[in-house]
Design a protein around this motif. Structure first.
Motif, mmCIF file in Angstrom:
data_model
loop_
_atom_site.group_PDB
_atom_site.id
_atom_site.type_symbol
_atom_site.label_atom_id
_atom_site.label_comp_id
_atom_site.label_asym_id
_atom_site.label_seq_id
_atom_site.Cartn_x
_atom_site.Cartn_y
_atom_site.Cartn_z
ATOM 1 N N GLN A 225 -5.198 -23.184 -71.506
ATOM 2 C CA GLN A 225 -4.882 -24.469 -70.887
ATOM 3 C C GLN A 225 -5.749 -25.586 -71.470
ATOM 4 O OE1 GLN A 225 -6.252 -25.276 -66.774
ATOM 5 N NE2 GLN A 225 -4.107 -25.721 -66.290
ATOM 6 N N LYS A 311 2.606 -27.158 -64.914
ATOM 7 C CA LYS A 311 1.541 -27.125 -65.914
ATOM 8 C C LYS A 311 1.367 -25.724 -66.471
ATOM 9 C CE LYS A 311 -1.270 -31.058 -64.389
ATOM 10 N NZ LYS A 311 -2.601 -31.489 -63.874
ATOM 11 N N THR A 312 1.473 -24.730 -65.575
ATOM 12 C CA THR A 312 1.366 -23.340 -66.017
ATOM 13 C C THR A 312 2.476 -23.013 -67.012
ATOM 14 O OG1 THR A 312 0.390 -22.682 -63.905
ATOM 15 C CG2 THR A 312 1.355 -20.940 -65.253
ATOM 16 N N VAL A 315 1.734 -24.388 -70.476
ATOM 17 C CA VAL A 315 0.762 -23.568 -71.209
ATOM 18 C C VAL A 315 1.433 -22.307 -71.732
ATOM 19 C CG1 VAL A 315 -1.406 -22.283 -71.062
ATOM 20 C CG2 VAL A 315 -1.184 -24.472 -69.879
#
Length: 328
Positions: A225, A311-312, A315
């Motif tokens: 990340q 967001k995960t 990544v």
């Protein structure tokens, strides 16, 4: 000789009304320096300064007795400020709580009986909040046959409302307190944990060894990340190295669970990540979503980073792209 000013001039200089100046004189707070033959009050510059102080203290909520003590040097300004600061902070906490309740009422249908409950929830003591959350976890984990360390890990996920919470934190606490009291939510989450850990493989997932492996994966994810957010290109050697280490760790994790170590399968799984399919799968995972909502609310209350599936996914897409690149 000090210059004297009529009451009208004093009113203009201090911002007080003539009637207020007369009131303070009659109450013995600031008496005029002199009276003319016609009985008109006159004040010198020191009187004006004292009246300006009186106005400031009154605007800050000081009572007449407090003002008299300060002017008579029987009490210090600091002592007065300390007392009133406590009052103001207490009032602010009450206003924050009221605003949170009102926003909740505006946002969702609320009965008159629920209004009283909402106010009670935001007014709870630390001990009351702790008992509510402990009771929730007692119910959810009752009869769950897993390693005690995992149970302690679950029970440690609890809110800690700060002394001066924001309205957002109070609103999150109201929602959290409502869902942990909700029988449907409690029962559904309990059923999820019992299904997830009702098999030998599920029990293995909750062992200290597997939790340690999960923590290593979390650390690797945070490294990925940080690199992705720093703008490291997915086709760079650094991105490839991180993704390869994540794939290897994932293969090790699966091998510890099933005895089958397949690094190529782990790479293919990561390289084939699809955001839409992942979101659809996540939406079907009722128990996971229930726990995610609980964790999100706790994060808001505690002021810690909130889970962010988008967001995960970004990544994961970055690592997938890194693995799809030709390493040569």
């Amino acid at each position: 000789m000090n210059e004297l000013y009529p009451i009208g001039d004093v009113a203009r200089r201090t911002g007080l009304s003539v009637s207020a100046i007369r009131f303070y004189a009659d109450e013995g707070v600031v008496a005029p320096t002199a009276l003319t033959e016609g009985g008109f009050r006159q004040y010198d510059v020191q009187d004006i300064a004292r009246l300006e102080l009186v106005r400031t203290l009154r605007d800050l909520g000081a009572g007449l007795d407090d003002v008299r003590r300060v002017l008579a040097a029987e009490g210090t300004l600091r002592d007065l400020a300390v007392r009133h600061l406590r009052l103001v902070e207490d009032q602010l906490r009450q206003f924050h709580a009221r605003r949170a309740v009102l926003r909740t009422i505006v946002r969702q249908p609320t009965t008159a009986e629920q209004v009283s409950l909402l106010h009670k929830l935001v007014s709870m003591s630390d001990d009351d909040r702790d008992q509510l959350i402990s009771g929730f976890w007692d119910f959810v984990t009752d009869g769950l046959d897993v390693h005690p360390g995992y149970l302690e890990r679950l029970r440690s996920r609890r809110p800690h409302l700060p002394e001066e919470p924001s309205t957002e934190q109070l609103e999150a606490w109201i929602e959290l307190a409502e869902i942990v009291r909700d029988d449907q939510f409690r029962t559904a989450l309990r059923a999820f944990f019992h299904r997830a850990f009702g098999t030998e493989q599920g029990k293995l997932m909750a062992t200290p060894e597997m939790l340690a492996r999960a923590e290593r994966q979390r650390v690797l994810y945070l490294e990925a990340q940080a690199a992705q957010q720093a703008g490291v290109p997915a086709d760079s050697p650094q991105a490839r190295d991180i993704a390869e280490r994540m794939a290897a760790d994932s293969a090790d994790f699966v091998a510890a669970m099933t005895g089958d170590h397949d690094l190529d399968k782990a790479r293919r799984s990561m390289a084939g990540f699809d955001r839409i399919r992942s979101a659809e799968t996540r939406a079907k995972m009722t128990g996971t979503n229930l726990m995610a909502r609980y964790s999100t609310l706790v994060a808001v209350i505690n002021g810690t980073p909130q889970p962010d599936p988008e967001k995960t996914a970004t990544v994961q897409e970055w690592m997938a792209s890194a693995l799809r690149r030709d390493p040569t």
